[in-house]
Design an enzyme around this catalytic site. Structure first.
Site, PDB file in Angstrom:
ATOM      1  CG  HIS A  59      -1.660   1.307   1.387  1.00 57.08           C
ATOM      2  ND1 HIS A  59      -2.893   1.553   0.843  1.00 57.08           N
ATOM      3  CD2 HIS A  59      -1.291   2.452   2.011  1.00 57.08           C
ATOM      4  CE1 HIS A  59      -3.254   2.796   1.127  1.00 57.08           C
ATOM      5  NE2 HIS A  59      -2.298   3.361   1.839  1.00 57.08           N
ATOM      6  CD  GLU A  64     -22.188  21.247  10.602  1.00 59.34           C
ATOM      7  OE1 GLU A  64     -21.753  20.066  10.622  1.00 59.34           O
ATOM      8  OE2 GLU A  64     -23.203  21.601  11.214  1.00 59.34           O
TER       9      GLU A  64
END
Lengths: 690, 690
Positions: free
Chosen positions: A274, A431
Site C-alpha cells: 500500500h 458542515e
C-alpha cells in the site's frame, strides 16, 4: 466490449510497471493501488472519458477525481500515456522537490489534475459538488436542451478506496447526492479490503452497497476477484459504467473487487504494497508476471506510447463535434453566450458598488442580516453566485429571496420550492460535506458558491476549508453567530478560539466586519479577490457607524484595516484596534479617553490577511511604530493580536470558553465593556511611557 | 406493558408543560422536541434505566446521552421529576447566567448529565465510546462472569434527532459500533422529519434504518404517528427497548416516529416549534390539550412530584441488590477490587518514573517511535491506558506490543488478533469519530484512552477535540508526522498551522517534545494531569540530547518550558526558543553564536499552556524581561510566538503550505537551518540594541 488490442494490454502492463518503478526510484510512495487500478484507469482515460489532452480546461470534458489521492500514480501514469503534459522524466521525478508529480495530486500544479486530493473522503465529497455545479451551470446556460444533448452535459468520475468510504465526509456528501439525484456522478469504489492497518475486517465490515442503496444510489458490483482466477474484466467494468450512465436520476456506485498490487508475486493482496516501495526483487517479479523485461525500468515501448497518445487524435474528432454544438448554442443564445464568456473569465459584472445596499447611520442591524441584504442585492446581477446553509438558512441569512431551491422538484417542501436548476442549496446538518461540496462547485469552474453555518462549527469543516486554502478556490464561508454574542446556547455554540485558529491557516482570508457597511464592502472585496474567504458575522445587532461624517472614515475593508476614527488631535497617544462587534467598544472607549485628554485613534481591522498584503507605508500609516500604546479588543483568544499591539500593548480578549446566558450579560461579565477597553488603554499608555 | 397510571400520564403532561413554560419564561430555547419526547424520556428515566437519583456517579448506572443536546429540557425535566438534584427554580432559570440549566447539557455542571452535547452527532458518537469503554472496564474487572450478571453490566441509551444522523461523525461511529457488535448500546432516533430548515425532504431522504442495517445494527420502528390518530404508545416503545436489550451482539436503533411538539395546537409538526418559544397563546393551547390548567405556569402537583420522586425509593432496592453483587465480587477478587478503587480515584500507580525507558544521548530516534516505547513500558503497570489509531497504527506507534485488539474475536485479521476485552483500538479512517469515541471512553469513567492520527488530520477531528477541552476529560491525542518533516506526501499531509490552531483552544495542552527524553516525560506529565492533551510527534529521527551533562538540563517538561542549555557566560545576550524538531536547530545555532562571542541560551518549550501555568518568577527565570533579543523557531506559523519574542524578537517560521519532497530538502528550502536561526539572532540583537 471495449475491444482492447494487444497494444492496450501492453499499455496497461506498462502502466503497472511504471507505478512500481516510480515508487522504487524515489524510495517511497503508494504502488499497490496504482498497480491494481491501472486497467480501470486506462479504461477511463483511453476509452470512456471525454477529454482533450491538448486542453485540460476544455469546458466539455468529463471530470476525473482521484479521491484515493495517495494513489496519485493511478492518474499520473494515465496523464503520461494519454499525453496530457507529463513525460517519463516527470514520473521519474515522483515526489521530489519541484516535480510535476507530487505525492498527492495538486490542483493548479499538474495539468489534468482537477482537484487536490489526499485527505480521504474529500475528493468524493467534492465530486458531489462538481456534479451539482455542473447541473447549476447547465441551468444557467442551457436549461431547455434535452438531457444528454447539451454541450454542458458531461460526467463526473470518482475513484475511491475503502478509506474514503470510512470518512464521515463521504457519508454526508453521498447522502446528499442521493437526495439530489445526481445522475451525472459515477463512483468506482476500489474494494480491495486493505487499508493501512491491513484487512478491513478489523474496522470496516459494513455492507457498503447496502448503505449506498439506502442513500438512493444505483449500485453495481464488478468482481475481478471471483472465486477462481483473478481476471481484469474491463468489458464488465465498461458495461457497468454504461449502465451507470443510463441511470440519469441516481448517482451510481460501482463496487470493483480487486486484489491490491495484482499481479505482484508476493505482495498482492497485502497492505505491504500500500504505502511502501515493493523492493527490487518484487518489482522484477511483477514485471515478469506482466510479461515485461524484469531488467528494465521506466521502459515504455514506442508503439505502446504511440497507441496511447493517439488519444489526442480521437479527442479532436469528438471535440470538433462538441465545438459545433457549442457554436450552434452560441448562435441561438447570444446573451447566454456572453454570460458564458464572462463566467469563463471569472469576471464580475461592472457596477456592483452601486448595487449593494447602503445602511443608515445610527440604525442597528446584525451583520448576518446585512449580509443577507447584500446577497439579495447581488442575486440579479451576479447569477453565478449561489449557496445555502447546513440547515441554518434562516439563522445564517444565506437565502436569496424568491430564488428556487436547487432540488429535484418532487423534493420541495412547504418552506422551500425547488427545481433541478435552482439556486438555494440545502446541505442538511453536514458542515464538512458542505465545505467539500463548495470546493467541488468552485473547481467545476463557472460559478461562485457560498455556504453558511454557525462559526463554532467551522471546526467541523476545517478539513474542507483547508483544501479551499490549499487550492486557492473562490469559496466563501458565511459563518454567523461569531462570538459569545450567541448567548443562551452556551459554550458548545460560542466560538472563542476560531478567529485565531482560522487566521493561522495560510491562504484563507478571515473577514469580520464591524457593521453593516463593512459587511457590504466585505462581500464585494471577497468576490473581487475570488479566493477562499470566511465571512464572520454577528448574531446580534450592531450600530451602523456614520461614514464620512462625525469623523468616521468610509469602510476601507479591502485594505484589511483602516483608521475608522482619528484622534481629535490628529496625533494619537494610543491606538485602539478592534474587529466586528468589538469595534463599537473601541469607539465608546475613545470618547471616554478623549474626554480625559488622551488622543485616541480607532482602527477597524476586518481582515488581518488583507492588511498584511498592504505596503509598509500604508501599514505604518494605520499603526505608527512610534505609537506604542495600543489596545486590541476582540471577543476571542488574544493570540493573533500580540503581533500588532507589541510589548507595551494590551489585549482585551477571552481566554476561556463561554457560558449560557443572554449576550449582554456575557459581554459584561467577561469584560467586553468600553470601561475595560479604556482602562487597558491607560495601562498601555503607562507601559509605553515607563 | 409498562402499566402507566393516571399519575404517570399526568407527570408526562406536566413534563411537556414545563418544557414549554421554561422556554417561554426565558424567551428562547427549543421546546418542540422536549414536548414530543417527554413520554419517551419519562419512560427511560422512570421505568427503564437503572440509576440512583441520590448518586449520579453510581458505577452501576445505565448511561443516558442526549445527542440532540438542544433539547436539553428533555433531560432537565426528568432530572427534576426524578429528583436528581434539579428543582423547579432551576427550570425557571433555564438558559440564564449561573443556572444549573444551561442551553445545552454540560458535563460537570449539572448532576445527572453524563456528557456535554449540542454539536450534533457528537453525543451519539461518544455513546459508542461509552459502550466500548464499558466493555473494556468489564474486561479489566470482571471478564469471567456471564453476560448480564456482572455488576459492571449496563446499557448506554442515546436519544438523537435527524440532525445527529446527518452528521458524518455519527456515520463513522455507527459503522464502527456495528463492527464492534456493541449489544449494550441502544439508540432512540426521534424521527420527526423536521430540522431547522423545515421538512427533511429537502436534504435528508435516505433510508436511515437501511443504512443502519448495512452497518450491522439491529433495527426497529415504533410509530406513534401511524395513519390515523397520534398515539404515544409507550408500551410499544418499552417492548422495542426490551427487544433491543435481548439482542446482545448488535447495537440497536429504534426509529421512533413522532410529531414534534405534539399536542401543541398549531405548531405541532412544524419547525416553528423547534428553536423558538411557542408564544403565550400556543402554550395555553398546549396545556388545554394536555388537560392542564392553561392559566398556570410551572405548575407541578404535589402528588405527581411525589409519584415521580418515588423513583429514589425504587432505585434503593435495585442498588442494594447491586451492592451485594459488588461486595461478592470484591470478596472474590481482592486484587481487581483494589484496581477498581484506584481506577475510581483516577490515581496512577506509583513508580512510573522508573518504568519509562531512558534514551541514550547521541542516538537518534523519532519522537513517535520514542512514544511507542513509552507506551509499551506503561502497558503493564497502567492497565487503564489503552488506545489505537485511525488506521495508522504502524505510523503512529500507538500499539502496545503483545496486547490483543479490542475486537470481536471473529473479526481478527492476519495482522491483529482480537478479543472482546482487548486493548488495541482500530478506529478505521475515522478521525472525528475517533475523537468522540475517546471522549465517551473517558467519560465512562475508569479508563484512560488515547488515539492517533497524522497531525494534519487533527483538522478532521477538531470538533471532538474541542469537546474534550470543554469537558476537561483525560483524552490523549497522539498526533504524529508533525510538520513538513512528513516529506514526500506534500502539502495535504504537512501540518503548518496546526500548532497555532490547537494552542488557540482553551483547555487543551499541546505538547511537542524535542527529543525522546522529553517524550517520556511528556507522557508522564499528561497522565498525571488527567486532562485533554495533544502529543505532537515527529515522523523523522531527532537526536537525543545529553541530560545533566555537557551543559544540558534534565527534561523539565512538566513546567512547559525550561532552559535546556544556558549561555556559556551564564548571562544570555539572546534567548533561542524552540519546540520539537526545531530545538536541535537552536542548539546548533547557539554553537555558532557562542563562537562569535554571543552568549546564547536555548529554551525548549514543549508545552506553552503548562508554561503559562507557572508563576511569574519561574517564567522570568526562563525568559528574562531584560533579554529582549529573542528568537523562536518552529516549523509552523509564527502566530503563537509574537507573545514570547516581543518587539525586538525574530521568529523563524513557515507562513505558507509545504511541498512534496524529502524532509531534509524542505527544511533547508524553507529556511529551517542553524544558519538562519543564528542570523535571526543577530538581527534580534541589533533590534534590541537599536
Amino acid at each position: 466490449e471495449v475491444g482492447w488490442t494487444d497494444l492496450d494490454l501492453r499499455a496497461v502492463a506498462t502502466a503497472k510497471a511504471l507505478a512500481a518503478d516510480a515508487v522504487e526510484k524515489v524510495g517511497n510512495g503508494h504502488p499497490g493501488t496504482a498497480i491494481s487500478l491501472a486497467p480501470a484507469a486506462y479504461l477511463l482515460y483511453q476509452n470512456i472519458m471525454r477529454h482533450d489532452p491538448s486542453d485540460d480546461r476544455w469546458l466539455g470534458r468529463d471530470r476525473f477525481v482521484l479521491s484515493a489521492g495517495h494513489s496519485s500514480l493511478t492518474q499520473y501514469v494515465q496523464l503520461f500515456l494519454g499525453g496530457f503534459g507529463l513525460e517519463l522524466s516527470d514520473l521519474e521525478a515522483l515526489r521530489t522537490w519541484g516535480s510535476l508529480t507530487p505525492g498527492h495530486p495538486e490542483y493548479g500544479h499538474t495539468k489534468g489534475v482537477e482537484i487536490t486530493t489526499g485527505p480521504l473522503g474529500t475528493g468524493l465529497a467534492s465530486a458531489v459538488g462538481m456534479a451539482m455545479g455542473a447541473r447549476r451551470e447547465r441551468g444557467l446556460l442551457d436549461p431547455e436542451t434535452p438531457h444528454g444533448e447539451s454541450p454542458f452535459d458531461h460526467h463526473v468520475f470518482v475513484v475511491s478506496g475503502d478509506g474514503c468510504l470510512q470518512e464521515g465526509i463521504s457519508s454526508e456528501a453521498s447522502s446528499l447526492a442521493g437526495t439530489q439525484e445526481l445522475g451525472n456522478l459515477i463512483l468506482i469504489w476500489d474494494d480491495n479490503r486493505i487499508t493501512i492497518e491491513g484487512d478491513t475486517s478489523i474496522s470496516f465490515t459494513e455492507d457498503v452497497l447496502g448503505r449506498y442503496e439506502a442513500y438512493g444510489w444505483h449500485t453495481q458490483t464488478v468482481d475481478w476477484v471471483g472465486d477462481g482466477e483473478y481476471r481484469e474484466d474491463v468489458d464488465a467494468l465498461a458495461a457497468a459504467i454504461q449502465a451507470a450512465k443510463d441511470v440519469t436520476d441516481q448517482p451510481s456506485i460501482i463496487r470493483l473487487r480487486t486484489i491490491i498490487a495484482w499481479p505482484s508475486p508476493t505482495k498482492q493482496g497485502s497492505h505491504d504494497s500500500h504505502g511502501s516501495k515493493l523492493g527490487a526483487e518484487e518489482v522484477a517479479g511483477l514485471k515478469t508476471a506482466l510479461g515485461l523485461d524484469p531488467e528494465k525500468s521506466f521502459d515504455v515501448s514506442p508503439e505502446v506510447l504511440a497507441h496511447t497518445r493517439a488519444l489526442g487524435e480521437r479527442a479532436k474528432v469528438e471535440r470538433a463535434a462538441w465545438e459545433e454544438r457549442l457554436a450552434a448554442w452560441r448562435a441561438a443564445n447570444p446573451e447566454r453566450s456572453a454570460l458564458l464568456d464572462r463566467l469563463v473569465a471569472h469576471e464580475l459584472p461592472a457596477g456592483l458598488d452601486e448595487v449593494v445596499p447602503t445602511f443608515e447611520a445610527g440604525t442597528s442591524i446584525a451583520t448576518r442580516a446585512a449580509s443577507g441584504k447584500v446577497l439579495n442585492s447581488l442575486a440579479g446581477p451576479v447569477p453565478e453566485l449561489w449557496g445555502g446553509s447546513a440547515d441554518l438558512a434562516g439563522s445564517n441569512n444565506t437565502t436569496m429571496s424568491g430564488e428556487p431551491s436547487f432540488l429535484p422538484a418532487h423534493r420541495s417542501s412547504h418552506e422551500f420550492a425547488g427545481t433541478e436548476y435552482g439556486r438555494t442549496l440545502h446541505f442538511g446538518v453536514r458542515e464538512h460535506g458542505m465545505g467539500a461540496i463548495l470546493n467541488g462547485i468552485a473547481l467545476h469552474g463557472l460559478t461562485r458558491p457560498y455556504g453558511g453555518t454557525f462559526f463554532v462549527f467551522s471546526d467541523f469543516m476545517r478539513g474542507a476549508v483547508r483544501l479551499s486554502a490549499v487550492q486557492g478556490v473562490g469559496v466563501t464561508y458565511v459563518w454567523t453567530h461569531d462570538s459569545i454574542g450567541v448567548g443562551e446556547d452556551g459554550p458548545t455554540h460560542q466560538p472563542v478560539e476560531h478567529l485565531a485558529a482560522l487566521r493561522a491557516m495560510p491562504g484563507l482570508s478571515v473577514v469580520r466586519p464591524a457593521d453593516a457597511t463593512e459587511t457590504a464592502a466585505a462581500w464585494l472585496a471577497i468576490l473581487r479577490r475570488d479566493a477562499p474567504a470566511g465571512l464572520v458575522l454577528t448574531r446580534q445587532n450592531l450600530p451602523v457607524f456614520p461614514r464620512g461624517e462625525q469623523g468616521f472614515a468610509g469602510a476601507d475593508v479591502d485594505r484589511g484595516a483602516y483608521v475608522l476614527l482619528e484622534a481629535s488631535s490628529g496625533t494619537p497617544d494610543v491606538v485602539l484596534v478592534g474587529t466586528g462587534s468589538e469595534v463599537q467598544l473601541a469607539v465608546a472607549a475613545r470618547e471616554t479617553l478623549e474626554a480625559e485628554g488622551i488622543a485616541t485613534r480607532v482602527v477597524s481591522a476586518p481582515c488581518l490577511e488583507w492588511f498584511e498584503e498592504q505596503d509598509a507605508a500604508y501599514r505604518e500609516s494605520v499603526l505608527p511604530a512610534d505609537v506604542r500604546a495600543r489596545v486590541a479588543v476582540e471577543a476571542g483568544v488574544a493570540m493573533p493580536w500580540y503581533r500588532y499591539v507589541g510589548d507595551a500593548g494590551r489585549i482585551v480578549s477571552l481566554e476561556h470558553f463561554g457560558a449560557s446566558a443572554d449576550a449582554a450579560t456575557l459581554f459584561r461579565e467577561f469584560g467586553f465593556t468600553p470601561e475595560h477597553v479604556a482602562q487597558a488603554a491607560r495601562e498601555s499608555l503607562a507601559a509605553a511611557a515607563g
